[in-house]
Write a protein that holds these residues in place. Sequence first.
Motif, mmCIF file in Angstrom:
data_model
loop_
_atom_site.group_PDB
_atom_site.id
_atom_site.type_symbol
_atom_site.label_atom_id
_atom_site.label_comp_id
_atom_site.label_asym_id
_atom_site.label_seq_id
_atom_site.Cartn_x
_atom_site.Cartn_y
_atom_site.Cartn_z
ATOM 1 N N GLY A 39 33.601 33.998 46.084
ATOM 2 C CA GLY A 39 34.148 32.824 46.744
ATOM 3 C C GLY A 39 35.651 32.827 46.849
ATOM 4 O O GLY A 39 36.218 32.074 47.646
ATOM 5 N N ILE A 40 36.332 33.657 46.064
ATOM 6 C CA ILE A 40 37.787 33.705 46.177
ATOM 7 C C ILE A 40 38.167 34.310 47.520
ATOM 8 O O ILE A 40 37.551 35.289 47.977
ATOM 9 C CB ILE A 40 38.405 34.512 45.015
ATOM 10 C CG1 ILE A 40 39.937 34.438 45.067
ATOM 11 C CG2 ILE A 40 37.957 35.965 45.052
ATOM 12 C CD1 ILE A 40 40.634 35.067 43.868
ATOM 13 N N PRO A 41 39.127 33.714 48.237
ATOM 14 C CA PRO A 41 39.544 34.304 49.513
ATOM 15 C C PRO A 41 39.958 35.764 49.331
ATOM 16 O O PRO A 41 40.747 36.082 48.436
ATOM 17 C CB PRO A 41 40.732 33.425 49.935
ATOM 18 C CG PRO A 41 40.479 32.108 49.260
ATOM 19 C CD PRO A 41 39.833 32.445 47.945
ATOM 20 N N ALA A 42 39.433 36.638 50.160
ATOM 21 C CA ALA A 42 39.666 38.075 49.989
ATOM 22 C C ALA A 42 41.128 38.440 50.149
ATOM 23 O O ALA A 42 41.607 39.403 49.542
ATOM 24 C CB ALA A 42 38.810 38.864 50.973
ATOM 25 N N ASP A 43 41.853 37.672 50.973
ATOM 26 C CA ASP A 43 43.263 38.021 51.164
ATOM 27 C C ASP A 43 44.124 37.637 49.965
ATOM 28 O O ASP A 43 45.318 37.931 49.937
ATOM 29 C CB ASP A 43 43.807 37.400 52.450
ATOM 30 C CG ASP A 43 43.632 35.885 52.497
ATOM 31 O OD1 ASP A 43 43.189 35.298 51.475
ATOM 32 O OD2 ASP A 43 43.924 35.288 53.549
ATOM 33 N N GLU A 44 43.550 36.966 48.947
ATOM 34 C CA GLU A 44 44.281 36.663 47.723
ATOM 35 C C GLU A 44 44.105 37.752 46.664
ATOM 36 O O GLU A 44 44.732 37.691 45.605
ATOM 37 C CB GLU A 44 43.818 35.312 47.150
ATOM 38 C CG GLU A 44 44.187 34.127 48.019
ATOM 39 C CD GLU A 44 43.785 32.807 47.391
ATOM 40 O OE1 GLU A 44 43.442 32.812 46.185
ATOM 41 O OE2 GLU A 44 43.824 31.770 48.087
ATOM 42 N N LEU A 45 43.249 38.730 46.945
ATOM 43 C CA LEU A 45 43.029 39.817 46.000
ATOM 44 C C LEU A 45 44.144 40.847 46.107
ATOM 45 O O LEU A 45 44.688 41.059 47.207
ATOM 46 C CB LEU A 45 41.688 40.497 46.269
ATOM 47 C CG LEU A 45 40.431 39.636 46.104
ATOM 48 C CD1 LEU A 45 39.209 40.415 46.601
ATOM 49 C CD2 LEU A 45 40.242 39.227 44.658
ATOM 50 N N PRO A 46 44.523 41.503 45.014
ATOM 51 C CA PRO A 46 45.484 42.619 45.119
ATOM 52 C C PRO A 46 44.977 43.658 46.116
ATOM 53 O O PRO A 46 43.788 43.985 46.150
ATOM 54 C CB PRO A 46 45.526 43.179 43.690
ATOM 55 C CG PRO A 46 45.116 42.038 42.817
ATOM 56 C CD PRO A 46 44.105 41.267 43.617
ATOM 57 N N GLU A 47 45.886 44.182 46.914
ATOM 58 C CA GLU A 47 45.490 45.052 48.024
ATOM 59 C C GLU A 47 44.721 46.285 47.564
ATOM 60 O O GLU A 47 43.683 46.638 48.134
ATOM 61 C CB GLU A 47 46.736 45.478 48.808
ATOM 62 C CG GLU A 47 46.432 46.350 50.015
ATOM 63 C CD GLU A 47 47.680 46.715 50.801
ATOM 64 O OE1 GLU A 47 47.569 47.515 51.740
ATOM 65 O OE2 GLU A 47 48.772 46.190 50.457
ATOM 66 N N GLU A 48 45.224 46.973 46.518
ATOM 67 C CA GLU A 48 44.561 48.193 46.078
ATOM 68 C C GLU A 48 43.190 47.889 45.480
ATOM 69 O O GLU A 48 42.228 48.629 45.686
ATOM 70 C CB GLU A 48 45.435 48.929 45.050
ATOM 71 C CG GLU A 48 44.904 50.307 44.693
ATOM 72 C CD GLU A 48 45.900 51.109 43.864
ATOM 73 O OE1 GLU A 48 45.657 52.310 43.679
ATOM 74 O OE2 GLU A 48 46.904 50.524 43.415
ATOM 75 N N PHE A 49 43.081 46.787 44.763
ATOM 76 C CA PHE A 49 41.798 46.379 44.190
ATOM 77 C C PHE A 49 40.807 46.055 45.304
ATOM 78 O O PHE A 49 39.646 46.480 45.273
ATOM 79 C CB PHE A 49 42.019 45.164 43.289
ATOM 80 C CG PHE A 49 40.762 44.558 42.747
ATOM 81 C CD1 PHE A 49 39.974 45.245 41.835
ATOM 82 C CD2 PHE A 49 40.352 43.291 43.149
ATOM 83 C CE1 PHE A 49 38.813 44.686 41.331
ATOM 84 C CE2 PHE A 49 39.194 42.724 42.650
ATOM 85 C CZ PHE A 49 38.417 43.424 41.741
ATOM 86 N N ARG A 50 41.263 45.335 46.306
ATOM 87 C CA ARG A 50 40.394 44.972 47.430
ATOM 88 C C ARG A 50 39.899 46.212 48.166
ATOM 89 O O ARG A 50 38.796 46.240 48.718
ATOM 90 C CB ARG A 50 41.143 44.046 48.392
ATOM 91 C CG ARG A 50 40.273 43.470 49.505
ATOM 92 C CD ARG A 50 41.073 42.498 50.372
ATOM 93 N NE ARG A 50 42.222 43.140 50.961
ATOM 94 C CZ ARG A 50 43.455 42.676 50.900
ATOM 95 N NH1 ARG A 50 43.716 41.559 50.245
ATOM 96 N NH2 ARG A 50 44.459 43.327 51.466
ATOM 97 N N GLY A 51 40.708 47.291 48.152
ATOM 98 C CA GLY A 51 40.303 48.516 48.839
ATOM 99 C C GLY A 51 39.068 49.154 48.235
ATOM 100 O O GLY A 51 38.375 49.930 48.901
ATOM 101 N N GLY A 52 38.741 48.876 46.949
ATOM 102 C CA GLY A 52 37.541 49.416 46.329
ATOM 103 C C GLY A 52 36.323 48.534 46.501
ATOM 104 O O GLY A 52 35.219 48.886 46.053
ATOM 105 N N TRP A 53 36.497 47.372 47.113
ATOM 106 C CA TRP A 53 35.403 46.418 47.342
ATOM 107 C C TRP A 53 34.487 46.944 48.441
ATOM 108 O O TRP A 53 34.950 47.301 49.524
ATOM 109 C CB TRP A 53 36.031 45.072 47.710
ATOM 110 C CG TRP A 53 35.093 43.991 48.178
ATOM 111 C CD1 TRP A 53 33.841 43.744 47.726
ATOM 112 C CD2 TRP A 53 35.368 43.005 49.186
ATOM 113 N NE1 TRP A 53 33.301 42.664 48.375
ATOM 114 C CE2 TRP A 53 34.226 42.177 49.288
ATOM 115 C CE3 TRP A 53 36.464 42.725 49.998
ATOM 116 C CZ2 TRP A 53 34.144 41.113 50.175
ATOM 117 C CZ3 TRP A 53 36.391 41.663 50.872
ATOM 118 C CH2 TRP A 53 35.247 40.869 50.960
ATOM 119 N N PRO A 54 33.175 47.020 48.211
ATOM 120 C CA PRO A 54 32.262 47.510 49.261
ATOM 121 C C PRO A 54 32.333 46.701 50.548
ATOM 122 O O PRO A 54 31.987 47.210 51.617
ATOM 123 C CB PRO A 54 30.877 47.386 48.600
ATOM 124 C CG PRO A 54 31.145 47.471 47.137
ATOM 125 C CD PRO A 54 32.461 46.781 46.939
#
Length: 675
Positions: free
Chosen positions: A626-641
């Motif tokens: 539920g957390i907005p994806a654009d609030e995630l650290p960029e490199e961490f978000r890159g590993g998200w499926p």
Amino acid sequence: MNWYTFLPALLNMSVTAGVVILFVILARLLLRKAPKIFSYVLWYVVLFRLFCPVAVGSSISLLGILDTPTVETHSAVSSIEYIPANIVHMEFPEIHVPVPGVSDVVNRQLPQGAEQLGADPLEFPTTLATYIWGAGFLTMAVYSVIAYLGIRKKLKVVIPLRGNIFIADDIKSPFVIGLFRPRIYLPCGLGGNEQEYIILHEQHHIRRLDHIVKALAFLALCIHWFNPLVWLAFVLMGKDMEMSCDEAVIRKMGENVRADYSASLLALATGQRRIAGAPLAFGEGDTKGRIRNLANWRKPGFWVVLAAVAGCAALAVCLLTNPMNNDTQEENEDGDRLTAEASGIDGDGESKPVSGYGDKDETGGFSEDGGDDESEPTTALAQLTIDDVAALSEKGDALSWSDFEKYSYMDVGSGLIIKRYEVDETFSVLVGGISLDIKPMYITLSASLGPHSGADSSDNMRPVHVGQQGNEKYETIDIRYEDVWAFVERIRYETSAAVAADVQEVSSSAVKYPDVPLEMLFSSGAGAWGTTLTLQPDGTFTGEYYGHENGENTPEYPWGTIYICRFSGRFSEPTQTNDYAFSMYLEELTTEEPAGREWIEEKLRYITSDPVGMEDGEEFILYAPGIPADELPEEFRGGWPGDWRWRNGELSQLDRWGLCNVNTGKGFFEHAGGE
């Protein structure tokens, strides 16, 4: 020692041995009129340096005059690291070889910061260089085996003379073969006197264990085949070995046999082929030099021998020991003051500002006679400001040590000269290099991001090496090449946003910490590797890393290499920082087996590894669905499926639980079936 630290360790030993070889060659010139046994014994020091990566520290080490960088491995033992052991994965890699100018040239070419950490650009050249070294080592070893088998073929028919002495018809020169049961082989047709001379010579080799020393020297040559100084040392050691043996025979039989002995050497030299390629067999060479040495040989006087013994012993100690670590505090001649006071370090080992008390020496510290504790400041140094930094940055690559002379600093160097200039609570400047006579290697403006900063600090992250507290982070730029004001404004904006995020209240609709186990996966999404982690509601976890390399195979394990690590641990009590995030710290992490253990099973090689994904872990953030994806650290978000669906506009929120390793910026995501 892992794969990427092997080559730096080998190169450090080879460079150190190269320096020692040069010292021994110089000593050899000074000892040219002394018995050759003294110069021969000095080569034992070179062998030690070629095989042993560590040594005892000493204040009289000759390597200290080259500002040699050392790393303490135990209380009294250190290793020399011209090339850092972990250079492949350092954020700011740099080398310090004892050749003027080379370090500067190489360091300017090395990748830095985010480029170095993100793509691991040094991994491939290091791996390639290691394979090239292995090919050279294997070539030398194969050549040696072939040469040895060729010698053995010539010894099928031999005639026993006495004891371990044999006469062979198919050889041209005498030699010794074997390590544990050495045998002497003589060519047929030798006269009585000639034969006795040669037997005495070879027996002296065996009594002195030269056959073992020569084998070790050849092994060192195989390992350091890329170093031309090692080849030179191998040749010169062989000459000193033979000449010292000749001298021993003459001492035993008397000077009147020198002419006959020299004639026998000359006769044997006709048509001979030197046995130099096989480590378990070696013969005689350099006939011209040996005859010249015998012609000039005179029985040395007592004082000559005594001086040579003392000089060689002292030189050996100076070359066998490493310089004391540069951080070691030493007392001056009066014993009333520590040099650490002069470099800005107090009695507790903490850095203190250099602010202009006493007479400042060329390093920015104090001279020993620069005043006592009651002296008043003669010239107060100015505090560096952001305006000053911006003005200095306009000089670009022309910026030098002298531009910072009027500002107060702290000396935080260890092996290098590193000056830290405090600007304010957030910013500081680090100026570092090898020498004040050479322009700085880096001039960086560092910004403290704090332990709970929400700023995206994945680019150019660099921890402070002196006074680092917990998981505090610093982001840096080199002011010679980057925009100071743009950096300052961005950090100030991100810091204020992070502070606002830290004090954000958790609403009544906040997501609760999970009360069921989470099955999570860390993977790049490509390649036969990944780390699974099961996180329990009480903060404990178990996991397993698995990686398969098909290319790392041999006939013994044709199906490749598997890297594996089973681990477990515990996180601290989580703290909810906003509606969708929980902060927790790694309190315990254990592995079933230490990294590096190898075994072969069912045509596969297994190697135990570190827990990939948990490395350097301190703080971890658990993000809720539920957390907005654009609030995630960029490199961490890159590993998200779901990252590709977010980039295509199909997803706007995280659709599963995610666990981010704050130190690395990467992490785990809840594993969904079928992915």
